[in-house]
Enzyme design. Structure first.
Site, PDB file in Angstrom:
ATOM      1  N   PRO A  86     -12.708 -12.972  12.032  1.00 55.29           N
ATOM      2  CA  PRO A  86     -13.566 -11.872  12.462  1.00 55.29           C
ATOM      3  C   PRO A  86     -12.737 -10.805  13.185  1.00 55.29           C
ATOM      4  O   PRO A  86     -11.820 -11.115  13.930  1.00 55.29           O
ATOM      5  CB  PRO A  86     -14.541 -12.548  13.438  1.00 55.29           C
ATOM      6  CG  PRO A  86     -14.521 -13.988  13.058  1.00 55.29           C
ATOM      7  CD  PRO A  86     -13.119 -14.263  12.586  1.00 55.29           C
ATOM      8  N   GLU A 118       2.986   6.729  -0.245  1.00 56.81           N
ATOM      9  CA  GLU A 118       4.358   6.355  -0.579  1.00 56.81           C
ATOM     10  C   GLU A 118       4.377   4.875  -0.926  1.00 56.81           C
ATOM     11  O   GLU A 118       3.561   4.098  -0.434  1.00 56.81           O
ATOM     12  CB  GLU A 118       5.268   6.648   0.622  1.00 56.81           C
ATOM     13  CG  GLU A 118       6.750   6.458   0.394  1.00 56.81           C
ATOM     14  CD  GLU A 118       7.580   6.777   1.635  1.00 56.81           C
ATOM     15  OE1 GLU A 118       8.791   6.506   1.611  1.00 56.81           O
ATOM     16  OE2 GLU A 118       7.005   7.275   2.619  1.00 56.81           O
TER      17      GLU A 118
END
Length: 234
Positions: A86, A118
């Site tokens: 979580p 990139e």
């Protein structure tokens, strides 16, 4: 509680796929990363990963995401592990299924495509902090590689078709993160009849040219199927 409302209380999660693509170059084990161009972690380096579409198979999603982000296709991807802590994603409960692969860097030309500013190969020893929990995912993938290298000859996937014994030793050293004794390593690898000596040597090197070898693919596949025992570490 009605069955539909009961299920609604559980189906509030999203799934992503993340790809750990390992390569070997200049004596170092490397991983392919993208620089993100969307929040969260905009402009940060990360693994090529994104959300799984509603009607999409996980394996299909992994292949699609890898191609859309890096231009790589026809890469064999092996499911690695599921990460679902979580809070791992800023947008809510997001569970990711990680995949990994071993490729020859020279065989591919990655390019920045959608959601990517990139794309580049990075040395595993100098990664720095990545987006999400991607450092943890890479560590898990490397641990798996370190285990599998004992019973699976991986050089065929990572080395060029012709290589020296030194290059092969550096590959194992980079995966295991340790130095190997040269004489023991060569004795072990040559005793397996896994590699074939060629009648030629390196070109364009400043030192004495070393003999080149290639993998015996038939023998390699046999060892992969039957089990591989490679204990030269230390």
């Amino acid at each position: 509680m009605e069955p539909e409302s009961h299920f609604d209380s559980y189906f509030k999660s999203a799934f992503t796929v993340d790809n750990v693509i390992f390569g070997f170059d200049e004596g170092a084990l490397k991983v392919l990363l993208i620089r993100r161009n969307e929040a969260p972690f905009e402009d940060c380096w990360a693994l090529p990963g994104h959300f799984v579409r509603q009607n999409e198979d996980l394996d299909e999603a992994a292949r699609r995401v890898l191609w859309e982000m890096t231009g790589l296709e026809n890469v064999y991807l092996e499911q690695l592990f599921t990460f679902g802590a979580p809070g791992r994603h800023a947008y809510g409960r997001v569970i990711t299924v990680a995949y990994y692969s071993l490729v020859k860097i020279a065989d591919f030309t990655p390019q920045a495509l959608t959601l990517t500013r990139e794309v580049a190969w990075h040395d595993l020893t100098t990664l720095g902090e990545l987006a999400f929990d991607h450092n943890e995912i890479i560590v898990t993938a490397r641990d798996q590689l370190q285990r599998s290298i004992r019973n699976r000859p991986v050089g065929f996937e990572l080395l060029p078709p012709e290589f020296t014994l030194t290059q092969l030793q550096h590959l194992y050293e980079s995966i295991w993160e340790t130095k190997l004794e040269k004489r023991n390593f060569r004795k072990k690898i040559l005793s397996m009849d896994l590699i074939l000596p060629l009648n030629r040597t390196q070109k364009g090197v400043s030192h004495r040219p070393a003999r080149l070898y290639r993998f015996d693919e038939t023998r390699y596949r046999k060892l992969t199927r039957e089990g591989f025992n490679f204990e030269v570490k230390g």
